[in-house]
Design a protein around this motif. Sequence first.
Motif, short mmCIF file in Angstrom:
data_model
loop_
_atom_site.label_atom_id
_atom_site.label_comp_id
_atom_site.label_asym_id
_atom_site.label_seq_id
_atom_site.Cartn_x
_atom_site.Cartn_y
_atom_site.Cartn_z
N ASP A 1 0.83 -1.20 0.00
CA ASP A 1 0.00 0.00 0.00
C ASP A 1 0.87 1.25 0.00
O ASP A 1 2.06 1.22 0.33
CB ASP A 1 -0.90 0.02 1.24
CG ASP A 1 -1.80 -1.19 1.32
OD1 ASP A 1 -2.85 -1.18 0.69
OD2 ASP A 1 -1.42 -2.16 2.02
N VAL B 1 -6.41 -8.28 -0.21
CA VAL B 1 -5.79 -7.44 -1.24
C VAL B 1 -6.85 -6.56 -1.89
O VAL B 1 -6.67 -5.35 -2.08
CB VAL B 1 -5.07 -8.30 -2.29
CG1 VAL B 1 -4.61 -7.44 -3.47
CG2 VAL B 1 -3.88 -9.01 -1.65
N HIS B 2 -7.98 -7.16 -2.24
CA HIS B 2 -9.07 -6.39 -2.86
C HIS B 2 -9.59 -5.32 -1.91
O HIS B 2 -9.83 -4.18 -2.32
CB HIS B 2 -10.20 -7.33 -3.25
CG HIS B 2 -11.46 -6.61 -3.66
ND1 HIS B 2 -11.58 -5.95 -4.86
CD2 HIS B 2 -12.65 -6.43 -3.01
CE1 HIS B 2 -12.78 -5.40 -4.94
NE2 HIS B 2 -13.44 -5.68 -3.84
N ARG C 1 -8.05 -3.80 0.46
CA ARG C 1 -7.10 -2.70 0.64
C ARG C 1 -7.06 -1.79 -0.59
O ARG C 1 -6.93 -0.57 -0.46
CB ARG C 1 -5.70 -3.27 0.90
CG ARG C 1 -5.51 -3.85 2.29
CD ARG C 1 -4.04 -4.22 2.50
NE ARG C 1 -3.77 -4.67 3.86
CZ ARG C 1 -3.65 -5.94 4.22
NH1 ARG C 1 -3.79 -6.89 3.31
NH2 ARG C 1 -3.42 -6.27 5.46
N THR C 2 -7.16 -2.37 -1.76
CA THR C 2 -6.99 -1.57 -2.98
C THR C 2 -8.22 -0.75 -3.32
O THR C 2 -8.12 0.20 -4.11
CB THR C 2 -6.66 -2.48 -4.17
OG1 THR C 2 -7.68 -3.49 -4.30
CG2 THR C 2 -5.31 -3.16 -3.97
N ARG C 3 -9.36 -1.05 -2.74
CA ARG C 3 -10.57 -0.30 -3.10
C ARG C 3 -10.59 1.09 -2.48
O ARG C 3 -11.33 1.96 -2.95
CB ARG C 3 -11.81 -1.08 -2.71
CG ARG C 3 -12.06 -1.17 -1.23
CD ARG C 3 -13.28 -2.01 -0.89
NE ARG C 3 -13.51 -2.05 0.55
CZ ARG C 3 -14.20 -1.12 1.20
NH1 ARG C 3 -14.74 -0.10 0.54
NH2 ARG C 3 -14.37 -1.21 2.51
N PRO D 1 -8.46 4.35 -2.03
CA PRO D 1 -7.25 4.92 -2.64
C PRO D 1 -6.49 5.89 -1.74
O PRO D 1 -6.08 6.97 -2.18
CB PRO D 1 -7.81 5.62 -3.88
CG PRO D 1 -9.15 6.10 -3.44
CD PRO D 1 -9.68 5.04 -2.50
#
Length: 534
Positions: A39, A378-379, A381-383, A385
């Motif tokens: 991240d 992972v999904h 965390r990435t949603r 920004p």
Amino acid sequence: MVDAMTKPTTLASQNDVTHPSVLAPTCLLVLLFFVYAGDAAPMINEAHYLVKAKNFWQPDWCQYDLFASSGKAHATYYVALGWLTKFVSLETTAWVGRLIGWCLVATGLARLCRALFRNRWASIVVAIVWMAGVEYGNLAGEWVIGGTEAKVPAYGFVLMGLAELVHRRWNRVWVYLGAASAFHVLTGGWSVVAAMLAWCLTERNRDDRYPFWTTGLFVGGGLSLFGLVPAIALSMGVTDAESIAAAKIYSYFRIRHHLLPADFDGWWYVRHGITLVISSAGIAIFLRQSRKLQRLYAFALGAVLIAGGGLVVGSLPAAMPDLAAKLLRFYWFRLSDAIVPLILGVLVMQAIIDQRTWLRSTGFGLFLIAMGLVGFSVHDRTRIPVPPSTDNRTLGWDADASAETQASTFTDWLKVCYWAKQSTPASEVFLTPRHQQTFKWYAERAEVVNWKDVPQDAKSLFEWDRRFADVFPTRLGTIRVTIGYRALRDYRDRYGVRFMIVDRRVVGEDLPLVRVYPLQSEDNPTYAVYELPR
């Protein structure tokens, strides 16, 4: 029972980090860690650790900040990484620290798995199960793969020590665990205790037992002093009564969510219990298959017994609150939170390569579940920004806000921090919102107090507690700060603070104070800066 000892030359080559059987999996593991935890900086605790590291090397940087200038518990980490902050940004330093920590953990895990399995890619399977187990099966909130902080390289050295432990190379075990203790005295120290139990269980009754008192033990003990001495220094210069009072602040107030079993959520016990039960069942199945595995299981038993001791200590506050407060500071559940999922990963890999169909199916099933959990993380965390240390869930404010809203709020936070950095002298001190932890990271200015940045030395901890109660009194709730003229004038005199940054979502659009930023409300709809009355 298998305990075949490979020739020393072969063992040396297999444990060499440049050997293909170790190097290729290590590189893939680092890539996996990047996908899982790559991240934007700062991640959780990075602003906490690197601010201290920068002040360690540049004492005039945020010199009036209580936390940044307080006692340095992790001196080895600050020495090893903090010097970079003199030449590059905190963000760049964070990425360098992450890569170093991930490489150490990956090297240790690859070497451990190479010692246990012939399959060169076994460490990937173990790592995925391990990461899922730590995140979704911990009892007290421990993590291993994430941002940079002292415990990450410490765990790398612990894994290297375990790779030597399964081969009975005890001299090297103590040296690696001593290095771990130098970086993080509790992570390494508890690992030494668990390794001592493993030695007792696996060596004491052998005719060819390896001696306990070895050169490596003393070398490791010497290395551990680099972590132990700074930790001991934190409690020096105070009376026993003051030491107890500081321990109560730490154990019963600020860090209770990691230390006090009564404060753990019931679900945490369930999920950790599930991890323990599955691991115990696997150990029962494979216990007699390999003495290498037996030594690793013995170490894990030590970690679990330490956690059991923590539960006993956690039952003492009602009867012996002073003693319990002092003992709880030692993070009794940290090692178990990390090692039990590691053992689960090893057992899953052992099941996958087993000849029995039902075990292979069970192993593959558990591995697929772990992959799903890691993929979900992972999904998730990435949603959002924004860096993890600035998202709403971490800050405890409007956790369900959309990604767009959080991105906009983060942009406003950067704006107000950059205004503070560009418009005030380096010696300025600010009052900041309680629910933030990155002001020093972005603004490079001191602040009076915040919730995250709690000092660890007794004297500074007392002052932190006094300031926190003063600035964020309980009567105002969990996130509000007083706007009373008398109190604000007192803050100006007491803390040398001229400006107060407020979250306008909390305090409203305008306050009866002189606003110095933003001059136009639309320039920053989330944060504003007011000058304190004289």
